[in-house]
Design a protein around this motif. Structure first.
Motif, short mmCIF file in Angstrom:
data_model
loop_
_atom_site.label_atom_id
_atom_site.label_comp_id
_atom_site.label_asym_id
_atom_site.label_seq_id
_atom_site.Cartn_x
_atom_site.Cartn_y
_atom_site.Cartn_z
N ASN A 70 -1.45 -75.06 4.55
CA ASN A 70 -0.67 -76.14 3.96
C ASN A 70 -0.96 -76.11 2.46
O ASN A 70 -2.01 -76.59 2.03
N GLY A 71 -0.05 -75.53 1.70
CA GLY A 71 -0.28 -75.41 0.26
C GLY A 71 -1.48 -74.54 -0.03
O GLY A 71 -1.56 -73.40 0.43
N ASP A 72 -2.45 -75.08 -0.75
CA ASP A 72 -3.66 -74.33 -1.11
C ASP A 72 -4.74 -74.42 -0.04
O ASP A 72 -5.83 -73.87 -0.21
N SER A 73 -4.46 -75.12 1.07
CA SER A 73 -5.44 -75.29 2.14
C SER A 73 -5.16 -74.31 3.28
O SER A 73 -4.00 -74.07 3.63
N LEU A 74 -6.22 -73.77 3.84
CA LEU A 74 -6.11 -72.84 4.95
C LEU A 74 -7.20 -73.14 5.96
O LEU A 74 -8.36 -73.36 5.58
N ALA A 75 -6.83 -73.15 7.24
CA ALA A 75 -7.80 -73.34 8.32
C ALA A 75 -7.72 -72.15 9.26
O ALA A 75 -6.63 -71.74 9.67
N LEU A 76 -8.87 -71.58 9.59
CA LEU A 76 -8.96 -70.48 10.54
C LEU A 76 -9.86 -70.92 11.68
O LEU A 76 -10.89 -71.56 11.46
N VAL A 77 -9.49 -70.54 12.91
CA VAL A 77 -10.28 -70.88 14.09
C VAL A 77 -10.76 -69.59 14.73
O VAL A 77 -9.96 -68.69 15.00
N PHE A 78 -12.07 -69.52 14.98
CA PHE A 78 -12.68 -68.35 15.60
C PHE A 78 -13.43 -68.76 16.85
O PHE A 78 -13.97 -69.87 16.93
N ALA A 79 -13.48 -67.85 17.82
CA ALA A 79 -14.32 -68.06 18.99
C ALA A 79 -15.76 -67.76 18.60
O ALA A 79 -16.03 -66.82 17.85
N ASP A 80 -16.68 -68.57 19.07
CA ASP A 80 -18.11 -68.37 18.84
C ASP A 80 -18.80 -68.61 20.17
O ASP A 80 -19.22 -69.73 20.46
N ASP A 81 -18.87 -67.56 20.97
CA ASP A 81 -19.27 -67.67 22.37
C ASP A 81 -18.31 -68.68 23.03
O ASP A 81 -17.11 -68.51 22.92
N ALA A 82 -18.82 -69.72 23.66
CA ALA A 82 -17.95 -70.70 24.29
C ALA A 82 -17.43 -71.73 23.29
O ALA A 82 -16.43 -72.40 23.53
N ASP A 83 -18.11 -71.86 22.15
CA ASP A 83 -17.73 -72.84 21.13
C ASP A 83 -16.59 -72.29 20.27
O ASP A 83 -16.24 -71.12 20.35
N LYS A 84 -16.07 -73.16 19.40
CA LYS A 84 -15.07 -72.74 18.41
C LYS A 84 -15.62 -73.04 17.03
O LYS A 84 -16.25 -74.06 16.81
N LEU A 85 -15.33 -72.13 16.12
CA LEU A 85 -15.74 -72.29 14.74
C LEU A 85 -14.51 -72.42 13.86
O LEU A 85 -13.60 -71.60 13.96
N TYR A 86 -14.47 -73.45 13.03
CA TYR A 86 -13.36 -73.69 12.12
C TYR A 86 -13.84 -73.44 10.70
O TYR A 86 -14.83 -74.03 10.27
N LEU A 87 -13.14 -72.57 9.99
CA LEU A 87 -13.40 -72.34 8.57
C LEU A 87 -12.24 -72.95 7.81
O LEU A 87 -11.10 -72.55 8.00
N LEU A 88 -12.51 -73.90 6.95
CA LEU A 88 -11.48 -74.55 6.16
C LEU A 88 -11.70 -74.20 4.70
O LEU A 88 -12.83 -74.32 4.19
#
Length: 189
Positions: free
Chosen positions: A66-84
């Motif tokens: 969204n504009g200059d913002s970016l969110a990526l979602v990764f699997a981290d074993d059973a958890d999820k990792l969000y990099l914003l």
């Protein structure tokens, strides 16, 4: 013979030190410019370059911009990792735990409290949710949220939360970048 060997050894040592110094001083300027406010989960540099952080990783499970913002979602074993990221810099790293229970929340809270002290409770629950079971029910319905914050540095802070959307999650946030992003998005820019 021993004296000559000693001189050769000293000369070789001096040469190695000179080569090491030249190698280190010739490091690319981009590496020196990387701003790392906090190393998060042993692999992400809060405030650092997003492209560098994801280089060599498997493709993300999800991506939203969204504009200059970016969110990526990764699997981290059973958890999820969000990099914003905002303008290419990581302003928030979130781990959403696959198992969201009171025990999980309490364990993480106690670990953080042991390291950083009491922190601030910014939880919001409906007036009827006075008992733990009622609070848990309000979280599941999306009417309540448990949030604790720690500010160990003016540059970054931590949020432990339990919400309907993410379950139990732990976030590390770059304070200035997050404020800049919020001002831009709320200001309509």
């Amino acid at each position: 013979m021993g004296l000559r060997f000693g001189r050769q050894f000293a000369k070789a040592t001096l040469t190695l030190w000179a080569l090491l110094w030249i190698t280190l001083s010739a490091a690319p300027p981009a590496a020196a410019e990387e701003q790392c406010l906090k190393q998060v989960f042993g692999r992400y540099c809060l405030g650092g370059d997003l492209e560098r952080a994801v280089r060599g990783q498997p493709a993300p499970l999800g991506r939203q911009s969204n504009g200059d913002s970016l969110a990526l979602v990764f699997a981290d074993d059973a958890d999820k990792l969000y990099l914003l990221a905002y303008k290419g810099q990581i302003y928030k790293v979130v781990r959403a735990y696959a198992i969201s229970t009171q025990l999980r929340f309490d364990d993480i809270y106690n670990d953080l409290r042991h390291i950083y002290g009491e922190g601030e409770d910014d939880s919001r629950f409906p007036s009827y949710a006075n008992a733990p079971a009622a609070r848990l029910a309000s979280i599941r319905r999306g009417e309540g949220r448990a949030v604790h914050r720690w500010k160990p540095s003016p540059e970054w802070h931590i949020e432990l939360s339990w919400t309907r959307e993410l379950g139990v999650s732990l976030a590390y946030i770059a304070t200035a970048l997050d404020a800049e992003r919020t001002a831009q998005t709320e200001g309509g820019l």
